[in-house]
Design a protein around this motif. Structure first.
Motif, PDB file in Angstrom:
ATOM      1  N   LEU A  50      45.121   6.357 143.762  1.00 58.51           N
ATOM      2  CA  LEU A  50      44.354   6.197 144.992  1.00 58.51           C
ATOM      3  C   LEU A  50      45.233   5.669 146.118  1.00 58.51           C
ATOM      4  CD1 LEU A  50      41.455   6.245 146.306  1.00 58.51           C
ATOM      5  CD2 LEU A  50      41.372   3.804 145.767  1.00 58.51           C
ATOM      6  N   LEU A  51      46.037   4.656 145.805  1.00 59.56           N
ATOM      7  CA  LEU A  51      46.862   4.007 146.828  1.00 59.56           C
ATOM      8  C   LEU A  51      48.224   4.663 147.022  1.00 59.56           C
ATOM      9  CD1 LEU A  51      46.132   0.313 145.811  1.00 59.56           C
ATOM     10  CD2 LEU A  51      45.114   1.599 147.699  1.00 59.56           C
ATOM     11  N   GLY A  52      48.603   5.569 146.141  1.00 53.56           N
ATOM     12  CA  GLY A  52      49.965   6.101 146.189  1.00 53.56           C
ATOM     13  C   GLY A  52      50.951   5.026 145.792  1.00 53.56           C
ATOM     14  N   GLY A  53      50.472   4.098 144.964  1.00 56.20           N
ATOM     15  CA  GLY A  53      51.288   2.956 144.539  1.00 56.20           C
ATOM     16  C   GLY A  53      52.020   3.232 143.241  1.00 56.20           C
ATOM     17  N   GLU A  54      52.618   2.179 142.747  1.00 60.98           N
ATOM     18  CA  GLU A  54      53.430   2.281 141.538  1.00 60.98           C
ATOM     19  C   GLU A  54      52.885   1.328 140.483  1.00 60.98           C
ATOM     20  OE1 GLU A  54      58.025   1.260 140.187  1.00 60.98           O
ATOM     21  OE2 GLU A  54      57.485   1.259 142.300  1.00 60.98           O
ATOM     22  N   VAL A  55      52.756   1.825 139.251  1.00 62.28           N
ATOM     23  CA  VAL A  55      52.411   0.948 138.138  1.00 62.28           C
ATOM     24  C   VAL A  55      53.663   0.144 137.818  1.00 62.28           C
ATOM     25  CG1 VAL A  55      51.737   0.827 135.717  1.00 62.28           C
ATOM     26  CG2 VAL A  55      50.669   2.521 137.223  1.00 62.28           C
ATOM     27  N   THR A  56      53.587  -1.159 138.015  1.00 61.33           N
ATOM     28  CA  THR A  56      54.759  -2.014 137.810  1.00 61.33           C
ATOM     29  C   THR A  56      54.683  -2.809 136.514  1.00 61.33           C
ATOM     30  OG1 THR A  56      53.717  -3.653 139.273  1.00 61.33           O
ATOM     31  CG2 THR A  56      55.362  -2.191 140.246  1.00 61.33           C
ATOM     32  N   ARG A  57      53.553  -2.750 135.839  1.00 60.47           N
ATOM     33  CA  ARG A  57      53.417  -3.350 134.510  1.00 60.47           C
ATOM     34  C   ARG A  57      52.321  -2.598 133.792  1.00 60.47           C
ATOM     35  NH1 ARG A  57      51.960  -9.633 132.988  1.00 60.47           N
ATOM     36  NH2 ARG A  57      51.604  -9.254 130.777  1.00 60.47           N
ATOM     37  N   ALA A  58      52.562  -2.263 132.533  1.00 60.71           N
ATOM     38  CA  ALA A  58      51.578  -1.522 131.750  1.00 60.71           C
ATOM     39  C   ALA A  58      51.612  -2.013 130.305  1.00 60.71           C
ATOM     40  CB  ALA A  58      51.862  -0.025 131.815  1.00 60.71           C
ATOM     41  N   ASP A  59      50.737  -2.942 130.007  1.00 62.02           N
ATOM     42  CA  ASP A  59      50.576  -3.438 128.643  1.00 62.02           C
ATOM     43  C   ASP A  59      49.212  -2.990 128.137  1.00 62.02           C
ATOM     44  OD1 ASP A  59      53.022  -4.813 128.899  1.00 62.02           O
ATOM     45  OD2 ASP A  59      52.012  -6.593 129.685  1.00 62.02           O
ATOM     46  N   ASP A  60      48.928  -3.244 126.873  1.00 65.35           N
ATOM     47  CA  ASP A  60      47.622  -2.859 126.330  1.00 65.35           C
ATOM     48  C   ASP A  60      46.475  -3.533 127.070  1.00 65.35           C
ATOM     49  OD1 ASP A  60      48.793  -1.225 124.444  1.00 65.35           O
ATOM     50  OD2 ASP A  60      48.728  -2.735 122.848  1.00 65.35           O
ATOM     51  N   ASP A  61      46.681  -4.776 127.494  1.00 70.30           N
ATOM     52  CA  ASP A  61      45.583  -5.535 128.080  1.00 70.30           C
ATOM     53  C   ASP A  61      45.806  -5.970 129.530  1.00 70.30           C
ATOM     54  OD1 ASP A  61      47.574  -7.371 127.583  1.00 70.30           O
ATOM     55  OD2 ASP A  61      46.282  -8.787 126.522  1.00 70.30           O
ATOM     56  N   TRP A  62      46.879  -5.471 130.180  1.00 68.89           N
ATOM     57  CA  TRP A  62      47.170  -5.882 131.562  1.00 68.89           C
ATOM     58  C   TRP A  62      47.994  -4.810 132.254  1.00 68.89           C
ATOM     59  CZ3 TRP A  62      45.512 -10.154 134.236  1.00 68.89           C
ATOM     60  CH2 TRP A  62      46.146 -10.431 135.454  1.00 68.89           C
ATOM     61  N   TRP A  63      47.491  -4.295 133.352  1.00 64.53           N
ATOM     62  CA  TRP A  63      48.208  -3.324 134.186  1.00 64.53           C
ATOM     63  C   TRP A  63      48.333  -3.883 135.583  1.00 64.53           C
ATOM     64  CZ3 TRP A  63      49.153   2.277 133.620  1.00 64.53           C
ATOM     65  CH2 TRP A  63      49.180   2.660 132.287  1.00 64.53           C
ATOM     66  N   GLU A  64      49.455  -3.616 136.245  1.00 68.43           N
ATOM     67  CA  GLU A  64      49.617  -4.023 137.636  1.00 68.43           C
ATOM     68  C   GLU A  64      50.049  -2.826 138.469  1.00 68.43           C
ATOM     69  OE1 GLU A  64      52.038  -7.501 138.401  1.00 68.43           O
ATOM     70  OE2 GLU A  64      51.029  -8.603 136.800  1.00 68.43           O
ATOM     71  N   VAL A  65      49.447  -2.728 139.649  1.00 70.55           N
ATOM     72  CA  VAL A  65      49.751  -1.661 140.601  1.00 70.55           C
ATOM     73  C   VAL A  65      50.235  -2.319 141.880  1.00 70.55           C
ATOM     74  CG1 VAL A  65      48.780   0.211 141.977  1.00 70.55           C
ATOM     75  CG2 VAL A  65      47.992  -0.142 139.618  1.00 70.55           C
ATOM     76  N   THR A  66      51.410  -1.900 142.342  1.00 72.58           N
ATOM     77  CA  THR A  66      51.947  -2.406 143.603  1.00 72.58           C
ATOM     78  C   THR A  66      51.775  -1.324 144.660  1.00 72.58           C
ATOM     79  OG1 THR A  66      53.547  -3.783 142.439  1.00 72.58           O
ATOM     80  CG2 THR A  66      54.006  -3.307 144.752  1.00 72.58           C
ATOM     81  N   PRO A  67      51.139  -1.684 145.786  1.00 70.91           N
ATOM     82  CA  PRO A  67      50.935  -0.697 146.848  1.00 70.91           C
ATOM     83  C   PRO A  67      52.256  -0.253 147.461  1.00 70.91           C
ATOM     84  CG  PRO A  67      49.680  -2.719 147.275  1.00 70.91           C
ATOM     85  CD  PRO A  67      50.575  -2.981 146.109  1.00 70.91           C
ATOM     86  N   GLY A  71      55.108  -2.549 149.232  1.00 71.49           N
ATOM     87  CA  GLY A  71      54.883  -3.921 148.781  1.00 71.49           C
ATOM     88  C   GLY A  71      53.437  -4.335 148.993  1.00 71.49           C
ATOM     89  N   GLY A  72      53.239  -5.562 149.321  1.00 68.53           N
ATOM     90  CA  GLY A  72      51.883  -6.072 149.473  1.00 68.53           C
ATOM     91  C   GLY A  72      51.397  -6.718 148.205  1.00 68.53           C
ATOM     92  N   VAL A  73      50.162  -7.133 148.224  1.00 68.92           N
ATOM     93  CA  VAL A  73      49.573  -7.839 147.088  1.00 68.92           C
ATOM     94  C   VAL A  73      49.262  -6.839 145.974  1.00 68.92           C
ATOM     95  CG1 VAL A  73      47.610  -9.225 146.326  1.00 68.92           C
ATOM     96  CG2 VAL A  73      48.613  -9.616 148.594  1.00 68.92           C
ATOM     97  N   PRO A  74      49.802  -7.061 144.782  1.00 66.70           N
ATOM     98  CA  PRO A  74      49.507  -6.166 143.668  1.00 66.70           C
ATOM     99  C   PRO A  74      48.052  -6.280 143.225  1.00 66.70           C
ATOM    100  CG  PRO A  74      51.459  -7.483 143.204  1.00 66.70           C
ATOM    101  CD  PRO A  74      50.808  -8.068 144.422  1.00 66.70           C
ATOM    102  N   LEU A  75      47.563  -5.211 142.644  1.00 70.43           N
ATOM    103  CA  LEU A  75      46.247  -5.174 142.034  1.00 70.43           C
ATOM    104  C   LEU A  75      46.457  -5.124 140.530  1.00 70.43           C
ATOM    105  CD1 LEU A  75      43.173  -4.921 142.346  1.00 70.43           C
ATOM    106  CD2 LEU A  75      43.495  -2.447 142.481  1.00 70.43           C
ATOM    107  N   ALA A  76      45.856  -6.064 139.816  1.00 68.68           N
ATOM    108  CA  ALA A  76      45.989  -6.107 138.363  1.00 68.68           C
ATOM    109  C   ALA A  76      44.674  -5.682 137.725  1.00 68.68           C
ATOM    110  CB  ALA A  76      46.360  -7.517 137.911  1.00 68.68           C
TER     111      ALA A  76
END
Length: 122
Positions: free
Chosen positions: A26-43, A46-51
């Motif tokens: 949706l944001l054209g962002g990058e998945v910067t962390r991908a674990d079984d129970d925690w994902w982070e997307v950085t817009p 930069g900017g505030v990541p969405l977990a």
């Protein structure tokens, strides 16, 4: 006063991978962390990541029905509704309210049921 900065914003989901990919696309962002129970997307830029954190017992909001309150929602600024809305819907978002109800923003639900708005710039 002490400096306090927002580090990230986290959403609960029974499907963190699915929701992480949704917001990255949706944001054209990058998945910067991908674990079984925690994902982070950085817009982009930069900017505030969405977990996205795994929540087995997650109950999606029923907004606008108050039975299960929305608890939180995300606002995204767009230059034009048409392209942004088509993109969001193609990724699995559902439109809940148009800008007829409230000029300046439209309301959607992500694939897990969290409300978010596309807000017209200006």
């Amino acid at each position: 006063m002490a400096l306090i900065e927002l580090q990230l914003f986290a959403l609960d989901s029974p499907e963190p991978e699915r929701l992480g990919r949704f917001y990255a696309d949706l944001l054209g962002g990058e998945v910067t962390r991908a674990d079984d129970d925690w994902w982070e997307v950085t817009p982009p830029g930069g900017g505030v990541p969405l977990a996205i954190q795994w929540a087995r017992e997650f109950t999606p909001p029923t907004w606008p029905d108050p039975a299960v309150p929305m608890q939180a929602h995300l606002d995204f600024t767009v230059d034009s509704y048409d392209e942004a809305e088509a993109h969001a819907l193609s990724l699995g978002a559902r439109k809940v309210e148009g800008d007829e109800e409230h000029p300046g923003f439209r309301v959607y639900l992500d694939p897990t049921g969290h409300p978010f708005c596309l807000c017209l710039r200006g």
